[in-house]
Design a protein around this motif. Structure first.
Motif, mmCIF file in Angstrom:
data_model
loop_
_atom_site.group_PDB
_atom_site.id
_atom_site.type_symbol
_atom_site.label_atom_id
_atom_site.label_comp_id
_atom_site.label_asym_id
_atom_site.label_seq_id
_atom_site.Cartn_x
_atom_site.Cartn_y
_atom_site.Cartn_z
ATOM 1 N N TYR A 106 -2.236 4.333 20.315
ATOM 2 C CA TYR A 106 -2.295 4.467 19.003
ATOM 3 C C TYR A 106 -1.353 4.982 18.045
ATOM 4 N N LEU A 107 -0.500 5.875 18.652
ATOM 5 C CA LEU A 107 0.410 6.604 18.019
ATOM 6 C C LEU A 107 1.671 5.505 17.939
ATOM 7 N N LYS A 108 1.955 4.865 18.808
ATOM 8 C CA LYS A 108 3.009 3.978 19.049
ATOM 9 C C LYS A 108 2.798 2.860 18.067
ATOM 10 N N ASN A 109 1.507 2.250 18.139
ATOM 11 C CA ASN A 109 1.314 1.130 17.584
ATOM 12 C C ASN A 109 1.172 1.573 15.781
ATOM 13 N N ALA A 110 0.907 2.796 15.648
ATOM 14 C CA ALA A 110 0.587 3.186 14.066
ATOM 15 C C ALA A 110 2.148 3.128 13.660
ATOM 16 N N PHE A 111 2.874 3.800 14.299
ATOM 17 C CA PHE A 111 4.258 4.010 13.910
ATOM 18 C C PHE A 111 4.964 2.601 13.833
ATOM 19 N N TYR A 112 4.601 1.673 14.682
ATOM 20 C CA TYR A 112 5.390 0.346 14.482
ATOM 21 C C TYR A 112 4.666 -0.362 13.233
ATOM 22 N N LEU A 113 3.403 -0.045 13.228
ATOM 23 C CA LEU A 113 2.786 -0.830 11.737
ATOM 24 C C LEU A 113 3.168 -0.180 10.501
ATOM 25 N N PHE A 114 3.468 1.135 10.552
ATOM 26 C CA PHE A 114 3.877 1.492 9.216
ATOM 27 C C PHE A 114 5.435 1.610 8.874
ATOM 28 N N THR A 115 5.990 1.441 9.978
ATOM 29 C CA THR A 115 7.605 1.326 9.706
ATOM 30 C C THR A 115 8.094 0.089 9.752
ATOM 31 N N GLN A 116 7.530 -1.007 10.555
ATOM 32 C CA GLN A 116 7.902 -2.332 10.653
ATOM 33 C C GLN A 116 6.983 -3.301 9.584
ATOM 34 N N GLN A 117 5.811 -3.380 10.099
ATOM 35 C CA GLN A 117 4.970 -4.462 9.677
ATOM 36 C C GLN A 117 4.342 -4.369 8.209
ATOM 37 N N ILE A 118 4.302 -2.889 7.745
ATOM 38 C CA ILE A 118 3.788 -2.807 6.346
ATOM 39 C C ILE A 118 5.046 -3.087 5.090
ATOM 40 N N PRO A 119 6.257 -2.642 5.708
ATOM 41 C CA PRO A 119 7.173 -3.120 4.885
ATOM 42 C C PRO A 119 7.722 -4.501 4.525
ATOM 43 N N ASP A 120 7.355 -5.324 5.806
ATOM 44 C CA ASP A 120 7.460 -6.835 5.645
ATOM 45 C C ASP A 120 6.416 -7.295 4.669
ATOM 46 N N VAL A 121 5.216 -6.696 4.560
ATOM 47 C CA VAL A 121 4.281 -7.242 3.984
ATOM 48 C C VAL A 121 4.357 -6.820 2.475
ATOM 49 N N LEU A 122 4.674 -5.449 2.370
ATOM 50 C CA LEU A 122 4.741 -4.565 0.924
ATOM 51 C C LEU A 122 6.060 -4.171 0.767
ATOM 52 N N PRO A 123 6.979 -4.987 0.233
ATOM 53 C CA PRO A 123 8.295 -4.390 -0.036
ATOM 54 C C PRO A 123 8.305 -2.989 -0.920
ATOM 55 N N TYR A 124 9.212 -2.046 -0.545
ATOM 56 C CA TYR A 124 9.257 -0.876 -0.969
ATOM 57 C C TYR A 124 9.138 -0.837 -2.741
ATOM 58 N N PRO A 125 9.719 -1.763 -3.385
ATOM 59 C CA PRO A 125 9.566 -1.828 -5.083
ATOM 60 C C PRO A 125 7.919 -1.791 -5.262
ATOM 61 N N ILE A 126 7.268 -2.512 -4.563
ATOM 62 C CA ILE A 126 5.831 -2.621 -4.826
ATOM 63 C C ILE A 126 5.243 -1.425 -4.508
ATOM 64 N N MET A 127 5.740 -0.722 -3.454
ATOM 65 C CA MET A 127 4.984 0.773 -3.068
ATOM 66 C C MET A 127 5.256 1.722 -4.087
ATOM 67 N N ILE A 128 6.382 1.486 -4.427
ATOM 68 C CA ILE A 128 7.067 2.436 -5.572
ATOM 69 C C ILE A 128 6.254 2.442 -6.915
ATOM 70 N N ILE A 129 6.041 1.228 -7.298
ATOM 71 C CA ILE A 129 5.440 0.947 -8.494
ATOM 72 C C ILE A 129 3.835 1.289 -8.484
ATOM 73 N N ALA A 130 3.427 1.029 -7.251
ATOM 74 C CA ALA A 130 1.848 1.274 -6.929
ATOM 75 C C ALA A 130 1.850 2.804 -7.143
ATOM 76 N N GLY A 131 2.865 3.568 -6.438
ATOM 77 C CA GLY A 131 2.595 5.149 -6.445
ATOM 78 C C GLY A 131 2.848 5.586 -7.838
ATOM 79 N N VAL A 132 3.435 4.958 -8.775
ATOM 80 C CA VAL A 132 3.756 5.430 -10.297
ATOM 81 C C VAL A 132 2.019 5.387 -10.659
ATOM 82 N N GLY A 133 1.372 4.218 -10.730
ATOM 83 C CA GLY A 133 0.196 3.963 -10.899
ATOM 84 C C GLY A 133 -0.808 4.908 -10.523
ATOM 85 N N LEU A 134 -0.665 5.270 -9.404
ATOM 86 C CA LEU A 134 -1.634 6.317 -8.643
ATOM 87 C C LEU A 134 -1.460 7.715 -9.038
#
Length: 503
Positions: free
Chosen positions: A259-287
């Motif tokens: 779980y830890l290994k897969n979670a690390f890979y999910l959050f560091t590799q797969q999510i940035p592929d789907v959600l580029p960092y600019p989208i994450m930053i703008i979403a964070g501003v909204g939140l």
């Protein structure tokens, strides 16, 4: 505001233009996608088996999507076109629940911006042009949450029943949809307690409404499992789950470490592929730009549950990028909130912008985000237009026309076997990588013996094949084993060759 009113005033103009925009974009890029790929073979085979009432194979691929493709084929008389049309229409329709979900939770501006981002998001367009369950799954999950929100806000049980119904359809499309069925029930309990019962105790009326959700989900889930069992003699949830856990156990039998290994890979590799960092930053501003009150907490809880249901459970097994694309529509809502917050801050803080209409600033920020997102996902745009796998279709059609016997056996690539209308001989593997990909792990001599043992008629060699290292020399060599006859080698397709195995 009643839902019927929303469909008879200015909102229907918004939805009509947004739907047409999504449809035009997806049809345009879909015209470039002329070759099936990956799991598409299984879904199309299942659709064919379903309409011919002979389904006994491809069990993991039998789902609601296969059923819809089979029914669509009755109209278009082409399974490939039926599969692509189903994906395109499902993806385009997703703007409707996305719009109403955003509108009911926030406001019209956020609804429109979220849908515009959805229309031009490269990953969502890419999956909409392919034969696969992703687009239909996105539509059903978004619709389930939309009806859930409307049911809780209006206290109308029938909409809660529809929420369960659509989550059941999501489960019938992808097995992990079961998680959404469960999470929606618990989400309804939490929201009802938070919104309506200060004493945090469930009344009979609250239990009754939750019961409607469960009934809707169980109705579809049981119907799907009954049909699945009738055709296959197995339960879908048991087969798919057992396959997923078997592959996961191959990598790490220790559940916690995995779980830890897969979670690390999910959050560091797969999510940035789907959600580029600019989208994450703008979403964070909204939140986080403003403090939340109780109403905000309830609104964001819907979005958070939709996003984190797959993110917190997928590390238990092996996940690939397409498994997390379901969170994209919901994350775009957060990005829309961020765009509004940034535009309001710019207009109020910069004197030169105070005389500019707020709509122009919002449009500029939205367009800028779309440009950045498109540039960061340029490989997806190129892949949609390039249609790399046309060589597989050409090789398969050659084998089909070249074969004089009833049905041949093809070893190498499943897509080639599909277009050859041949029996595909699977490539053996004994190495599973940490990201779920396989390597054969066999020498060329061992694979040649395997080919002989399986009585293979054709060997397909491609640079993108799993055993490319063992047989790469065959792509350029002029000398082959004695029983190999080169039958397909074209300058227009330099990365693929087909050999007939002389017996």
């Amino acid at each position: 505001m009643k839902l019927s009113n929303c469909l008879t005033n200015s909102y229907n103009r918004h939805i009509s233009f947004l739907f047409l925009g999504a449809l035009i974009i997806r049809v345009y890029f879909g015209s470039y996608n002329t070759v099936i790929e990956g799991d598409s073979i299984g879904y199309l085979s299942s659709a064919k088996d379903f309409v011919n009432f002979r389904f006994m194979g491809n069990q993991p691929y039998f789902c609601l999507y296969s059923v819809i493709v089979g029914l669509a084929n009755i109209v278009v008389h082409n399974f490939e076109k039926a599969g692509q049309i189903t994906s395109i229409i499902a993806s385009s329709l997703t703007v409707i629940p996305l719009y109403f979900l955003s509108y009911r939770l926030f406001n019209t501006s956020i609804a429109v911006i979220a849908c515009i981002l959805f229309i031009f998001e490269p990953t969502l367009i890419d999956y909409a042009t392919k034969i696969g369950t992703e687009s239909l799954y996105h539509l059903l999950v978004a619709t389930a949450f939309c009806t859930l929100v409307y049911g809780i806000q209006s206290s109308k049980a029938r909409y809660l029943f529809f929420a369960g119904l659509f989550s059941g359809c999501a489960y019938a499309t992808r097995t992990e949809g079961l998680l959404y069925g469960i999470s929606i029930i618990f989400l309804a309990i939490a929201i009802i307690l938070l919104k309506e019962n200060p004493q945090y105790s469930l009344s009979f009326n609250s239990i009754n409404r939750i019961f409607y959700i469960a009934c809707g989900f169980i109705t579809i889930a049981l119907a799907f499992q009954t049909v699945y069992f009738f055709y296959t003699g197995e339960l879908s949830i048991l087969r798919k789950s057992s396959l997923a856990f078997q592959m996961a156990n191959y990598i790490s039998p220790n559940l916690f470490i995995r779980y830890l290994k897969n979670a690390f890979y999910l959050f560091t590799q797969q999510i940035p592929d789907v959600l580029p960092y600019p989208i994450m930053i703008i979403a964070g501003v909204g939140l986080f730009r403003k403090a939340w009150d109780k109403k905000d907490l309830i609104k964001y809880t819907f979005i958070f549950v939709a996003i984190f249901t797959p993110l917190l459970t997928l590390p238990l097994v092996l996940s690939v990028t397409r498994h997390i694309t379901v969170i994209l529509p919901f994350f775009l809502i957060l990005a829309s909130i961020g765009i509004l917050e940034i535009s309001e801050w710019l207009v109020s803080s910069i004197n030169k912008l105070q005389h500019i209409r707020r709509t122009i600033v919002i449009t500029g920020i939205t367009a800028s985000l779309l440009v950045i997102m498109s540039v960061m996902k340029m490989d997806i745009w190129v892949g949609m237009i390039k249609d790399d796998e046309a060589e597989f279709k050409a090789a398969g059609q050659f084998i089909k026309n070249h074969t004089t016997w009833q049905k041949s056996k093809v070893f190498g690539i499943g897509i080639v076997s599909y277009y050859a209308e041949a029996e595909n001989v699977d490539i053996p593997f004994k190495i599973l990588l940490s990201d779920g990909r396989t390597q054969t792990g066999y020498s060329a001599e061992e694979l040649l013996n395997y080919i002989k043992e399986k009585d293979v008629d054709y060997l397909v060699v491609s640079e993108r094949c799993l055993f490319s290292e063992q047989f790469r020399y065959l792509l350029t060599s002029t000398t082959f084993p004695d029983n190999f006859k080169l039958v397909f080698a074209k300058d227009s397709y330099p990365h693929i060759r087909v050999f007939e195995i002389v017996k």
